[in-house]
Design a protein around this motif. Structure first.
Motif, short mmCIF file in Angstrom:
data_model
loop_
_atom_site.label_atom_id
_atom_site.label_comp_id
_atom_site.label_asym_id
_atom_site.label_seq_id
_atom_site.Cartn_x
_atom_site.Cartn_y
_atom_site.Cartn_z
N ALA A 61 0.76 -1.31 -0.04
CA ALA A 61 -0.02 -0.04 -0.06
C ALA A 61 0.86 1.17 -0.16
O ALA A 61 0.72 2.19 -0.59
CB ALA A 61 -0.92 -0.01 1.33
N THR A 62 1.88 1.30 0.65
CA THR A 62 2.89 2.20 0.88
C THR A 62 3.52 2.88 -0.63
O THR A 62 3.36 4.03 -1.06
CB THR A 62 3.83 1.98 1.88
OG1 THR A 62 3.50 1.93 3.11
CG2 THR A 62 5.09 3.31 1.76
N ALA A 64 2.21 1.78 -3.60
CA ALA A 64 0.93 2.21 -4.51
C ALA A 64 0.77 3.38 -4.14
O ALA A 64 0.38 4.12 -5.01
CB ALA A 64 -0.02 1.16 -4.16
N PHE A 65 0.91 4.22 -3.18
CA PHE A 65 0.69 5.69 -2.82
C PHE A 65 1.57 6.38 -3.67
O PHE A 65 1.19 7.44 -4.16
CB PHE A 65 0.25 5.92 -1.52
CG PHE A 65 0.04 7.34 -1.33
CD1 PHE A 65 -1.49 7.55 -1.38
CD2 PHE A 65 1.00 8.30 -1.02
CE1 PHE A 65 -2.05 8.96 -1.12
CE2 PHE A 65 0.58 9.68 -0.61
CZ PHE A 65 -0.83 10.07 -1.07
N ARG A 66 2.84 5.91 -3.67
CA ARG A 66 3.90 6.77 -4.45
C ARG A 66 3.67 6.51 -5.94
O ARG A 66 3.83 7.50 -6.56
CB ARG A 66 5.22 6.14 -4.13
CG ARG A 66 5.83 6.76 -2.61
CD ARG A 66 6.29 5.55 -1.30
NE ARG A 66 6.43 6.40 -0.43
CZ ARG A 66 5.57 6.64 0.63
NH1 ARG A 66 4.20 6.10 0.46
NH2 ARG A 66 5.99 7.12 1.84
N HIS A 68 0.84 6.63 -7.27
CA HIS A 68 -0.25 7.53 -7.73
C HIS A 68 0.16 8.91 -7.65
O HIS A 68 -0.37 9.55 -8.63
CB HIS A 68 -1.24 7.57 -6.42
CG HIS A 68 -2.08 8.67 -5.67
ND1 HIS A 68 -3.13 8.89 -6.81
CD2 HIS A 68 -2.14 9.30 -4.69
CE1 HIS A 68 -3.62 10.03 -6.06
NE2 HIS A 68 -2.91 10.34 -5.18
N ASP A 282 0.32 15.66 -0.18
CA ASP A 282 -0.05 14.14 -0.10
C ASP A 282 -1.47 14.13 -0.37
O ASP A 282 -1.74 13.40 -1.35
CB ASP A 282 0.41 13.63 1.28
CG ASP A 282 0.28 12.35 1.49
OD1 ASP A 282 -0.96 11.89 1.46
OD2 ASP A 282 1.21 11.70 1.99
N ALA A 333 -6.12 9.92 3.42
CA ALA A 333 -5.61 8.84 2.50
C ALA A 333 -6.58 7.70 2.65
O ALA A 333 -7.08 6.90 1.65
CB ALA A 333 -4.24 8.51 2.75
N TRP A 334 -7.25 7.37 3.85
CA TRP A 334 -8.06 6.41 4.01
C TRP A 334 -9.23 6.62 3.62
O TRP A 334 -9.93 5.81 2.73
CB TRP A 334 -8.20 6.27 5.83
CG TRP A 334 -9.27 5.01 6.03
CD1 TRP A 334 -9.40 3.90 5.69
CD2 TRP A 334 -10.45 5.38 6.83
NE1 TRP A 334 -10.58 3.09 6.18
CE2 TRP A 334 -11.00 4.23 6.86
CE3 TRP A 334 -10.78 6.35 7.47
CZ2 TRP A 334 -12.15 4.20 7.75
CZ3 TRP A 334 -11.93 6.30 8.53
CH2 TRP A 334 -12.64 5.28 8.67
N ALA A 336 -9.85 8.56 0.97
CA ALA A 336 -9.83 8.60 -0.42
C ALA A 336 -9.64 7.09 -1.04
O ALA A 336 -9.61 7.03 -2.16
CB ALA A 336 -8.70 9.50 -0.71
N HIS A 338 -7.09 5.02 -0.61
CA HIS A 338 -5.61 4.93 -0.72
C HIS A 338 -5.03 3.88 0.05
O HIS A 338 -3.89 3.25 -0.09
CB HIS A 338 -4.72 6.08 -0.82
CG HIS A 338 -5.00 6.90 -1.87
ND1 HIS A 338 -4.78 6.57 -3.07
CD2 HIS A 338 -5.14 8.18 -1.78
CE1 HIS A 338 -5.10 7.87 -3.82
NE2 HIS A 338 -5.46 8.58 -3.01
N GLN A 339 -5.92 3.54 1.38
CA GLN A 339 -5.54 2.37 2.18
C GLN A 339 -6.82 1.92 2.58
O GLN A 339 -7.75 2.56 2.85
CB GLN A 339 -4.35 2.87 3.19
CG GLN A 339 -5.08 4.02 3.79
CD GLN A 339 -3.66 4.68 4.69
OE1 GLN A 339 -3.04 5.37 4.27
NE2 GLN A 339 -3.77 4.54 5.77
#
Length: 391
Positions: A61-62, A64-66, A68, A282, A333-334, A336, A338-339
Motif C-alpha cells: 500500500a505504501t 502504491a501511494f507513491r 499514485h 500528499d 488517504a483512508w 480517499a 488509498h488504504q
C-alpha cells in the motif's frame, strides 16, 4: 445522505456530502516548477506492535501511494517528516523505505529525493550509553547519505535533533554541513524545519534569532553552492521565505515547505518564485498537479483559482500542535481509498480529535478530493458510529 458531524462545541451539525469528485487527469511531468509531495507511510494494521516498537509497514500500500503521486507528475520526497521520521518510523525502517521507494521510482520513471538525518542517534535516546558528539553526528549523517546515494535517489539533508542538542553555536553547523557537502556525490537539498514541526529543533543553525540563523544558513550555501540543488524552508513565514530566496546564489532553488502560504509562494512575483516540497501535497496531489499544469501555460490566475481554495484545509491539518498533521494526512488517504484502514505507525491515529477529523473530511469533500465520494462518506459514517454518533 446527510451526515451529522461533531464540532468543537460538542454539538452536531448537518452536512450534505459532495457527490462528484474533482476531475484530475494524470499527465505529463510538470514544467514550470519542480514539485515534490512528501509522502506518508501506510501501517500494517494486522501487526502486533506496540506504539514504541519498530514500525510495521504495509509495503504494498505504501508503494502504491507513491505510484499514485508519480502518475500525476509529482516527485516524491521520501522518508521525511510526513513519513513519521522521529514519530514512529525509526532509521532501520526509513532505510528500507528509501531502498524500496527508490527502486520503485526507477521502475516507473518517477522522481524521488530522500531524507538524510541522524535519527539513529536519538530514536531511543533514553537508552543511549554514549554522549552525542559532533564526530558521531557526522558519522550518522554519512551512514544515511550512503544509503540514499547507493539507492540512486537525490539526498535531502534534514535538520538533526542530535545536532540541535549538541552544537555550541553557528561554527558547529558550518563544520558539520561543510563536511557533508564536500563529500556529497550530487547536489543536495538542505532542509530547514522549524520548531513548530519539531520542538527539538528550536535554535537550529545556532540561534533562536531567525535573522541570525538565516545568516548561518546562507553561509553554508555560499561556501558550497555547487553542492546545493536547493533549500526547503518549513518556517510557515512567507515573508521570510521570499526574503531568503532572493538572497540565494544563482542556480540554487527554493522549495517551499510552507503549508500555509504555498499558492502565493509557488506563483511567485517579479523577482522569482518557489518550487515546492510539501506535506500537504500528499492529500492534494492530483489537484495540486493540475494547478501547476495550468501555471505551466502562464495562467497564474487560473493556478490561484484552483489552489487558493485548498488553503483552509491545509491550515486546518497543520494547526497547532503542527507536528500532528500526519494524522489528518493519513485519515484523508483512508477516506480517499488509498488504504483500507485508519491505522498509523506508533498509534498516531489517536493524535487528533474527532471534531478535528470531521472538519478535515468536510473541507476535503468540499474540494472534491475523494475519488469515490460515496466510499468516503461510508468510511466517515463508520468512524462517527465508533465514536457514538448514530444518526
Amino acid at each position: 445522505m446527510t451526515l451529522h458531524l461533531p464540532d468543537a462545541t460538542g454539538g452536531l451539525r448537518a452536512y450534505e456530502p459532495r457527490t462528484e469528485p474533482f476531475a484530475a487527469a494524470t499527465g505529463a511531468p510538470l514544467a514550470s516548477r519542480t514539485v515534490f509531495s512528501a509522502a506518508h507511510v501506510v501501517a500494517d494494521p494486522f501487526a502486533d506492535a506496540s506504539p514504541d516498537a519498530p514500525a510495521a509497514v504495509d509495503w504494498d500500500a505504501t508503494l502504491a501511494f507513491r505510484r499514485h503521486l508519480w502518475s500525476h507528475g509529482l516527485g516524491v520526497a521520501e522518508a521525511m517528516d510526513t513519513a513519521q521520521r522521529g514519530m514512529g518510523l525509526d532509521w532501520p525502517g526509513a532505510a528500507e523505505l528509501i531502498r524500496r521507494s527508490a527502486a520503485e521510482a526507477k521502475a516507473v520513471g518517477g522522481r524521488i529525493a530522500c531524507g538524510v538525518g541522524t535519527d539513529q542517534l536519538t530514536d531511543r535516546a533514553p537508552g543511549r550509553s554514549a554522549p552525542l558528539t559532533l564526530a558521531g553526528i557526522r558519522a550518522a549523517y554519512e551512514e544515511q547519505l550512503a544509503v540514499v546515494e547507493e539507492s540512486g535517489a537525490q539526498a535531502i539533508l534534514m535538520a538533526s535533533r542530535a545536532l540541535a542538542a549538541t552544537a555550541q553555536g553557528p561554527d558547529d553547523y558550518l563544520e558539520v554541513y561543510g563536511h557533508l557537502l564536500r563529500q556529497a556525490a550530487e547536489p543536495v537539498i538542505l532542509h530547514w524545519l522549524g520548531p513548530m514541526f519539531d520542538p527539538a529543533l528550536e535554535g537550529y543553525w545556532g540561534s533562536a534569532d531567525l535573522d541570525r540563523a538565516t545568516e548561518t544558513f546562507l553561509d553554508v550555501i555560499a561556501a558550497h553552492p555547487d553542492k546545493v540543488d536547493g533549500i526547503k524552508v518549513s518556517l510557515l513565514d512567507a515573508r521570510r521565505e521570499v526574503d531568503l530566496r532572493r538572497r540565494l546564489p544563482k542556480g540554487v532553488r527554493c522549495y517551499t515547505g510552507d503549508d500555509f502560504h504555498y499558492p502565493e509562494l509557488i506563483a511567485g512575483d517579479e523577482h522569482g518564485f518557489s518550487h515546492a516540497l510539501l506535506g500537504v501535497f500528499d492529500p492534494l496531489g492530483p489537484l495540486a498537479a493540475e494547478a501547476v499544469r495550468v501555471l505551466d501555460t502562464g495562467d497564474t490566475a487560473g493556478f490561484r483559482a484552483l489552489l487558493d481554495p485548498t488553503v483552509p484545509l491545509a491550515r486546518h491539518l497543520f494547526e497547532a500542535p503542527t507536528r500532528f498533521y500526519k494524522t489528518g494526512v493519513v485519515f484523508l488517504a483512508w477516506l480517499a481509498g488509498h488504504q483500507s484502514h485508519f491505522t498509523m505507525v506508533g498509534g498516531l491515529q489517536s493524535a487528533r480529535s474527532l471534531p478535528h477529523l470531521a472538519r478535515a473530511y468536510e473541507l476535503a469533500d468540499a474540494l472534491g478530493l475523494f475519488p469515490d465520494p460515496k466510499l468516503a462518506e461510508e468510511r466517515m459514517r463508520t468512524l462517527l458510529s465508533l465514536h457514538g454518533v448514530n444518526r
